[in-house]
Design a protein around this motif. Sequence first.
Motif, PDB file in Angstrom:
ATOM      1  N   LEU A 208       0.791  -1.132  -0.025  1.00  0.00           N
ATOM      2  CA  LEU A 208      -0.119   0.131   0.154  1.00  0.00           C
ATOM      3  C   LEU A 208       0.929   1.230  -0.066  1.00  0.00           C
ATOM      4  O   LEU A 208       0.433   2.124  -0.593  1.00  0.00           O
ATOM      5  CB  LEU A 208      -0.738   0.168   1.267  1.00  0.00           C
ATOM      6  N   ALA A 209       1.954   1.171   0.915  1.00  0.00           N
ATOM      7  CA  ALA A 209       2.852   2.297   0.514  1.00  0.00           C
ATOM      8  C   ALA A 209       3.436   2.734  -0.654  1.00  0.00           C
ATOM      9  O   ALA A 209       3.793   3.824  -1.025  1.00  0.00           O
ATOM     10  CB  ALA A 209       3.841   2.205   1.887  1.00  0.00           C
ATOM     11  N   ALA A 210       3.827   1.500  -1.506  1.00  0.00           N
ATOM     12  CA  ALA A 210       4.354   1.642  -2.705  1.00  0.00           C
ATOM     13  C   ALA A 210       3.248   2.384  -3.531  1.00  0.00           C
ATOM     14  O   ALA A 210       3.802   3.208  -4.475  1.00  0.00           O
ATOM     15  CB  ALA A 210       4.711   0.570  -3.217  1.00  0.00           C
ATOM     16  N   LEU A 211       2.105   2.176  -3.400  1.00  0.00           N
ATOM     17  CA  LEU A 211       1.029   2.688  -4.355  1.00  0.00           C
ATOM     18  C   LEU A 211       0.932   4.486  -3.966  1.00  0.00           C
ATOM     19  O   LEU A 211       0.905   5.300  -4.825  1.00  0.00           O
ATOM     20  CB  LEU A 211      -0.389   2.234  -4.218  1.00  0.00           C
ATOM     21  N   LEU A 212       0.984   4.724  -2.804  1.00  0.00           N
ATOM     22  CA  LEU A 212       0.861   6.126  -2.222  1.00  0.00           C
ATOM     23  C   LEU A 212       2.232   6.693  -2.553  1.00  0.00           C
ATOM     24  O   LEU A 212       2.327   8.073  -3.290  1.00  0.00           O
ATOM     25  CB  LEU A 212       0.995   6.119  -0.832  1.00  0.00           C
ATOM     26  N   TRP A 213       3.419   6.140  -2.513  1.00  0.00           N
ATOM     27  CA  TRP A 213       4.724   6.716  -2.927  1.00  0.00           C
ATOM     28  C   TRP A 213       4.884   7.163  -4.433  1.00  0.00           C
ATOM     29  O   TRP A 213       5.258   8.227  -4.968  1.00  0.00           O
ATOM     30  CB  TRP A 213       5.859   6.013  -2.495  1.00  0.00           C
ATOM     31  N   ALA A 214       4.160   6.112  -5.206  1.00  0.00           N
ATOM     32  CA  ALA A 214       4.528   6.311  -6.529  1.00  0.00           C
ATOM     33  C   ALA A 214       3.434   7.497  -7.092  1.00  0.00           C
ATOM     34  O   ALA A 214       3.902   8.246  -7.771  1.00  0.00           O
ATOM     35  CB  ALA A 214       3.651   5.065  -7.306  1.00  0.00           C
ATOM     36  N   GLU A 215       2.109   7.691  -6.389  1.00  0.00           N
ATOM     37  CA  GLU A 215       1.266   8.738  -6.540  1.00  0.00           C
ATOM     38  C   GLU A 215       1.995   9.988  -6.057  1.00  0.00           C
ATOM     39  O   GLU A 215       1.578  10.961  -6.804  1.00  0.00           O
ATOM     40  CB  GLU A 215      -0.106   8.447  -5.958  1.00  0.00           C
ATOM     41  N   PHE A 216       2.599   9.947  -5.254  1.00  0.00           N
ATOM     42  CA  PHE A 216       3.431  11.302  -4.621  1.00  0.00           C
ATOM     43  C   PHE A 216       4.358  11.555  -5.705  1.00  0.00           C
ATOM     44  O   PHE A 216       4.416  13.048  -6.059  1.00  0.00           O
ATOM     45  CB  PHE A 216       3.991  11.102  -3.120  1.00  0.00           C
ATOM     46  N   ASN A 217       5.102  10.583  -6.310  1.00  0.00           N
ATOM     47  CA  ASN A 217       6.042  10.996  -7.401  1.00  0.00           C
ATOM     48  C   ASN A 217       5.205  11.537  -8.607  1.00  0.00           C
ATOM     49  O   ASN A 217       5.794  12.654  -9.129  1.00  0.00           O
ATOM     50  CB  ASN A 217       6.843   9.789  -7.639  1.00  0.00           C
ATOM     51  N   PHE A 218       4.346  10.927  -8.982  1.00  0.00           N
ATOM     52  CA  PHE A 218       3.534  11.505 -10.095  1.00  0.00           C
ATOM     53  C   PHE A 218       3.313  12.942 -10.171  1.00  0.00           C
ATOM     54  O   PHE A 218       2.803  13.678 -10.921  1.00  0.00           O
ATOM     55  CB  PHE A 218       2.272  10.472 -10.365  1.00  0.00           C
ATOM     56  N   ASP A 219       2.714  13.327  -9.002  1.00  0.00           N
ATOM     57  CA  ASP A 219       2.139  14.503  -8.661  1.00  0.00           C
ATOM     58  C   ASP A 219       3.262  15.379  -8.382  1.00  0.00           C
ATOM     59  O   ASP A 219       3.008  16.665  -8.073  1.00  0.00           O
ATOM     60  CB  ASP A 219       1.095  14.523  -7.427  1.00  0.00           C
ATOM     61  N   ALA A 220       4.357  15.256  -8.262  1.00  0.00           N
ATOM     62  CA  ALA A 220       5.616  15.954  -7.710  1.00  0.00           C
ATOM     63  C   ALA A 220       5.689  17.390  -8.780  1.00  0.00           C
ATOM     64  O   ALA A 220       6.117  18.368  -8.366  1.00  0.00           O
ATOM     65  CB  ALA A 220       6.782  15.416  -7.705  1.00  0.00           C
ATOM     66  N   GLY A 221       5.190  17.221  -9.961  1.00  0.00           N
ATOM     67  CA  GLY A 221       5.314  18.278 -10.769  1.00  0.00           C
ATOM     68  C   GLY A 221       4.423  19.245 -10.560  1.00  0.00           C
ATOM     69  O   GLY A 221       4.717  20.398 -10.870  1.00  0.00           O
ATOM     70  N   ASN A 222       3.427  19.330  -9.683  1.00  0.00           N
ATOM     71  CA  ASN A 222       2.592  19.964  -9.340  1.00  0.00           C
ATOM     72  C   ASN A 222       2.693  20.690  -7.810  1.00  0.00           C
ATOM     73  O   ASN A 222       1.938  21.434  -7.240  1.00  0.00           O
ATOM     74  CB  ASN A 222       1.184  19.775  -9.347  1.00  0.00           C
ATOM     75  N   ILE A 223       3.645  20.170  -7.188  1.00  0.00           N
ATOM     76  CA  ILE A 223       4.309  20.624  -5.925  1.00  0.00           C
ATOM     77  C   ILE A 223       5.394  21.341  -5.925  1.00  0.00           C
ATOM     78  O   ILE A 223       6.388  21.015  -6.312  1.00  0.00           O
ATOM     79  CB  ILE A 223       4.491  19.170  -4.947  1.00  0.00           C
ATOM     80  N   ALA A 224       5.344  22.526  -5.206  1.00  0.00           N
ATOM     81  CA  ALA A 224       6.421  23.551  -5.188  1.00  0.00           C
ATOM     82  C   ALA A 224       7.418  22.810  -4.100  1.00  0.00           C
ATOM     83  O   ALA A 224       7.391  22.226  -3.367  1.00  0.00           O
ATOM     84  CB  ALA A 224       6.018  24.790  -4.655  1.00  0.00           C
TER      85      ALA A 224
END
Length: 268
Positions: A208-224
């Motif tokens: 489950l943590a791997a799913l969240l971490w992947a999503e965090f990485n995918f969203d990183a372009g929108n995070i300052a």
Amino acid sequence: MTICLQRHSATAALPARKPLYLLRPSPARIDAGTNHLVLQPANGATLRFPLARVCRIVCNRHLSWTGNALTACLRAGIPITWTDGYGHALGALHPRLTPHQPFSTLIETYLELPDWRQRFANWITRRRLETLTACALRAAKTGHRTMAPRAFAALKREYVYKGTHPINVNPESASWCHALVVDRLHQEGLQPSYWGFDASHLALADELAALLWAEFNFDAGNIANAHADHTQISVHIFENWAREHSTRLLQHLGDLKRHLAREIEAWH
């Protein structure tokens, strides 16, 4: 060392509980008082953290825990995750669970299936596709880094089917995702890992943590400042993201519960 707001208390009159990050650069000792933790660094002032204000703890190898401190956290229902500082969760300590929880019963029954590994792998593949699709839709709605069809197809090949993805954030945040999952699993009455048919192992928290971490990485372009090197800044970025997307883990768990029930029903 940072405390970041994470979730609201169930009782409006009580202050919100917060995750406690004890990522010390040098050795320190942590003990417990009657209702609080006591952090005693080799140099500097002693710090106190009320147990009633803490929801989970992330710490590194520089923390020396006393038995009193560990016992106090267990009694207060606070899980502790140790990180190696490179994005890996070394392990977690969590309070004893109440037995015979409905969700845990589903998991234990599911793990009796001889082919549960393949069934679970299929579920993970579907959740990866859902994760990638959700990120692409969010990017399209916000207008940030809209994912081109060719880029989406490439990510689909690498992530959905192979489980690999670009690393766009502080690598340590992988272990923070793990701590977040362990905390949620404890609230659901679930263990971080289970043993199945023929001594096969389900590392539920890791998956489950791997799913969240992947999503965090995918969203990183929108995070300052997603690539911020300073740990405190990285923690705030992660906690803000986790709070904004707090339902994502619940969605994974809800879909998992549905998957377990369907597979068990089909088996019987």
